[in-house]
Design an enzyme around this catalytic site. Structure first.
Site, PDB file in Angstrom:
ATOM      1  N   ARG A   1      66.240  73.342  86.641  1.00 38.50           N
ATOM      2  CA  ARG A   1      67.704  73.116  86.663  1.00 38.50           C
ATOM      3  C   ARG A   1      68.145  72.119  87.732  1.00 38.50           C
ATOM      4  O   ARG A   1      69.262  72.216  88.248  1.00 38.50           O
ATOM      5  CB  ARG A   1      68.471  74.434  86.856  1.00 38.50           C
ATOM      6  CG  ARG A   1      68.482  75.306  85.619  1.00 38.50           C
ATOM      7  CD  ARG A   1      69.586  76.363  85.695  1.00 38.50           C
ATOM      8  NE  ARG A   1      69.417  77.372  84.673  1.00 38.50           N
ATOM      9  CZ  ARG A   1      69.816  77.220  83.401  1.00 38.50           C
ATOM     10  NH1 ARG A   1      70.451  76.132  83.032  1.00 38.50           N
ATOM     11  NH2 ARG A   1      69.601  78.184  82.524  1.00 38.50           N
TER      12      ARG A   1
ATOM     13  N   ARG B   1      74.698  71.891  87.886  1.00 36.28           N
ATOM     14  CA  ARG B   1      75.935  72.108  88.632  1.00 36.28           C
ATOM     15  C   ARG B   1      75.824  71.982  90.146  1.00 36.28           C
ATOM     16  O   ARG B   1      76.836  71.907  90.837  1.00 36.28           O
ATOM     17  CB  ARG B   1      76.507  73.488  88.273  1.00 36.28           C
ATOM     18  CG  ARG B   1      77.234  73.498  86.943  1.00 36.28           C
ATOM     19  CD  ARG B   1      77.932  74.817  86.726  1.00 36.28           C
ATOM     20  NE  ARG B   1      76.985  75.871  86.418  1.00 36.28           N
ATOM     21  CZ  ARG B   1      77.262  77.165  86.471  1.00 36.28           C
ATOM     22  NH1 ARG B   1      78.472  77.564  86.823  1.00 36.28           N
ATOM     23  NH2 ARG B   1      76.356  78.070  86.167  1.00 36.28           N
TER      24      ARG B   1
ATOM     25  N   ARG C   1      80.376  65.530  83.897  1.00 35.71           N
ATOM     26  CA  ARG C   1      80.879  66.497  82.905  1.00 35.71           C
ATOM     27  C   ARG C   1      82.399  66.457  82.838  1.00 35.71           C
ATOM     28  O   ARG C   1      82.986  66.559  81.754  1.00 35.71           O
ATOM     29  CB  ARG C   1      80.380  67.913  83.239  1.00 35.71           C
ATOM     30  CG  ARG C   1      78.907  68.185  82.928  1.00 35.71           C
ATOM     31  CD  ARG C   1      78.595  68.166  81.428  1.00 35.71           C
ATOM     32  NE  ARG C   1      79.482  69.027  80.657  1.00 35.71           N
ATOM     33  CZ  ARG C   1      79.350  70.355  80.565  1.00 35.71           C
ATOM     34  NH1 ARG C   1      78.349  70.961  81.163  1.00 35.71           N
ATOM     35  NH2 ARG C   1      80.200  71.063  79.865  1.00 35.71           N
TER      36      ARG C   1
ATOM     37  N   ASP D   1      69.142  72.501  76.812  1.00 41.06           N
ATOM     38  CA  ASP D   1      69.233  73.955  76.877  1.00 41.06           C
ATOM     39  C   ASP D   1      68.274  74.507  75.837  1.00 41.06           C
ATOM     40  O   ASP D   1      68.063  73.876  74.790  1.00 41.06           O
ATOM     41  CB  ASP D   1      70.660  74.424  76.578  1.00 41.06           C
ATOM     42  CG  ASP D   1      70.815  75.910  76.825  1.00 41.06           C
ATOM     43  OD1 ASP D   1      71.251  76.284  77.921  1.00 41.06           O
ATOM     44  OD2 ASP D   1      70.450  76.720  75.931  1.00 41.06           O
TER      45      ASP D   1
ATOM     46  N   TYR E   1      67.725  86.307  72.647  1.00 41.10           N
ATOM     47  CA  TYR E   1      69.125  85.862  72.594  1.00 41.10           C
ATOM     48  C   TYR E   1      69.701  86.029  71.195  1.00 41.10           C
ATOM     49  O   TYR E   1      70.821  86.492  71.009  1.00 41.10           O
ATOM     50  CB  TYR E   1      69.227  84.391  73.002  1.00 41.10           C
ATOM     51  CG  TYR E   1      69.195  84.142  74.493  1.00 41.10           C
ATOM     52  CD1 TYR E   1      70.161  84.709  75.329  1.00 41.10           C
ATOM     53  CD2 TYR E   1      68.233  83.326  75.064  1.00 41.10           C
ATOM     54  CE1 TYR E   1      70.144  84.473  76.696  1.00 41.10           C
ATOM     55  CE2 TYR E   1      68.215  83.078  76.436  1.00 41.10           C
ATOM     56  CZ  TYR E   1      69.174  83.655  77.247  1.00 41.10           C
ATOM     57  OH  TYR E   1      69.164  83.415  78.589  1.00 41.10           O
TER      58      TYR E   1
END
Lengths: 358, 358
Positions: free
Chosen positions: A36, A40, A49, A88, A165
């Site tokens: 990652r 963010r 973004r 993702d 998921y």
């Protein structure tokens, strides 16, 4: 779209420290990247973004130019030894037509859980064709043209984690619905896991062919499984997901494969057994213990993300210990034990890279 | 309120199968109970809560008559070998004046995270007095009067798990904020963990004195810790939480203590090392492996909750295997590897009890 005339592994990245370590050798420089790393924690990511506030997370992953820019950001800033595609694990599901989105602060949310016979039969009837990965392979081509000697890592979700998921319909703590399905109806589970494995396998292969120098299979939730269940009901599907890249001759040889899961202290030999070249280890187990559990396997990891918020001397001592422990494996790529937490000070990541390269 | 003239361990429950197994012996009947047996899986629980829809979860725990009724429900229905107090690990925090509530579908939510010096100093200044546990000890007295020969288990949250909730302010996957605090400011962490340990220790002792025949310390999230961190930064506090009951002479002897965590395959000897008599094991590791990791320690567990939704023959085979594995420990109490999932068919739990007793 075009296939690169020369795959990076044939030239630019063939002797990159990352690839050397993945092949079980000891390059001059300890390679380091962060799960990652594109995300963010970086102000330039948040800006990129925000500039496209009209689109969601998955749409951003599917915009080749935007995904390329975001993927490159941590390479420019930190000087890491690898780029990892900004994407993702649900992207190939979306490209196969499954209704899924990323809910901020939650994670993947499906329009409806896929857990009964009808839902699973509908899913596994969906065709898997390399062409449907075009938005991603296009980003891979743009990236490898930019990255030069720095390898790009492609990735996919492992069948169990993706199925967990889908069956739950959203993130869950214990993945009970998926784990119940595999015992309640092993045939239906196998159909679900096999289709998901074929999807992930095709997706990894497409990325490798387009120019990725290595691929990683993320089985984030495998740690929730007892070892006998993993071996019997999950490992065959993970093996199937890795097989296309393992068996392909690309750039005159093979593309290294990495397998990663969280909370897998009780599963390491089984995770290593599905055929990846390299094992990613989370922060719970030292690399010394991991090297003892899977001798001969190159390791990736395992700085504890919780330490990123500690004072630098405490973190530096921890990183030194991880590097020492990693020296017990035939190859070691420094990384975190899990993804970069969003609140991380990016300056700390740069310092870790500098320390690893010193 | 009154102290019972005769503590159940002096008479009614002294030779109960549960207590025998907790003391490392092999009673005639394999004792069985289920974590979260008092709760949403039971229609009579949902009815009891609906009849008092004016109050929340924590208020229900603090109503001695209601908590007593709910605690007794699974004993009546399933014929389990123990009652476990209907309560929540944040109850002693609430009784100490911390603003916390249970958000449905989420878990404990605090008015504000307790993680900076001011918040932690305010917290640890709160007095801990046995009198503040009165709503719970009153329920314990009501229950032991009803239960006769069936032991009541009291419980508390372990310092790390409680602190992880407080520091994060709500449930989290990796407990990063708490784990960062312990490295960023070990002194502040120790103050938080020690106060929490004294609270849990006093709460366990109050339940034992009021008539509980055993107590369990829940360190649900301990599995997120690397072993060296657990040993250095968490184990001392867990030892402190168990000490008051361990050291007290109650009913002319000691009250057995159980220690439980999730995902602790890499931690079992360390969990066993903090001084509990019995170790609870989750579903990830077989009891055969656990007995090898902590020889000589009675074990509790570890039916996989995911199997509760499988067809009975599949579940029954799994339960038989757990019972066989448990025979390798000096004492074994059959239980789940984690709490009863709310959607569980309660009839399945009754069948497991019948199977264990057959």
């Amino acid at each position: 779209m075009h296939t690169p005339t020369i795959h990076p592994l044939e030239g630019a990245t063939a002797l990159a420290p990352l690839i050397e370590a993945y092949r079980g050798r000891r390059p001059d420089r300890l390679p380091v990247w962060f799960m990652r790393q594109a995300g963010r924690s970086l102000p330039e990511y948040r800006a990129a973004r925000a500039a496209r506030a009209d689109i969601g997370m998955l749409e951003a992953c599917l915009d080749p130019a935007l995904a390329t820019e975001i993927t490159l950001q941590p390479v420019r800033r930190h000087g890491v030894d690898a780029a990892i595609l900004f994407s993702d694990i649900v992207i190939p599901l979306r490209l196969a037509g499954v209704e899924v989105d990323i809910a901020p602060g939650v994670g993947p949310v499906f329009a409806e859980p896929i857990r009964d016979r009808r839902g699973i039969e509908e899913l596994v009837a969906r065709p898997i064709e390399e062409g449907m990965f075009a938005p991603v392979t296009e980003a891979v081509r743009l990236l490898t043209a930019e990255l030069g000697p720095i390898p790009l890592i492609g990735f996919a979700g492992a069948p169990f984690t993706l199925a967990a998921y889908m069956v739950e319909g959203r993130p869950s703590r214990d993945h009970l619905a998926a784990r119940t399905l595999m015992h309640a109806d092993p045939g239906l589970w196998r159909a679900l896991a096999d289709w998901t494995a074929r999807l992930s396998g095709a997706f990894l292969l497409a990325q490798a062919r387009a120019g990725a120098s290595a691929v990683q299979l993320f089985d984030s939730w495998a740690g929730s499984l007892p070892a006998p269940d993993y071996r019997r009901l999950v490992a065959p599907a993970s093996r199937l997901a890795l097989a296309p890249v393992r068996e392909a001759r690309i750039a005159g040889g093979t593309v290294p494969t990495v397998h990663f899961g969280v909370g897998t202290a009780h599963l390491l030999p089984d995770l290593a057994g599905v055929g990846a070249d390299v094992l990613g280890v989370d922060h719970r187990l030292s690399l010394t213990d991991a090297a003892r559990a899977v001798p001969g396997v190159p390791l990736q990891g395992n700085i504890d993300p919780a330490l990123l918020g500690a004072p630098w001397p405490v973190l530096a001592e921890h990183v030194h210990r991880v590097i020492e422990d990693g020296a017990r494996a035939p190859g070691h790529v420094l990384n975190l034990g899990h993804g970069v937490p969003p609140a991380t000070d990016p300056g700390v990541l740069t310092r870790i890279v500098d320390l690893a390269h010193a």
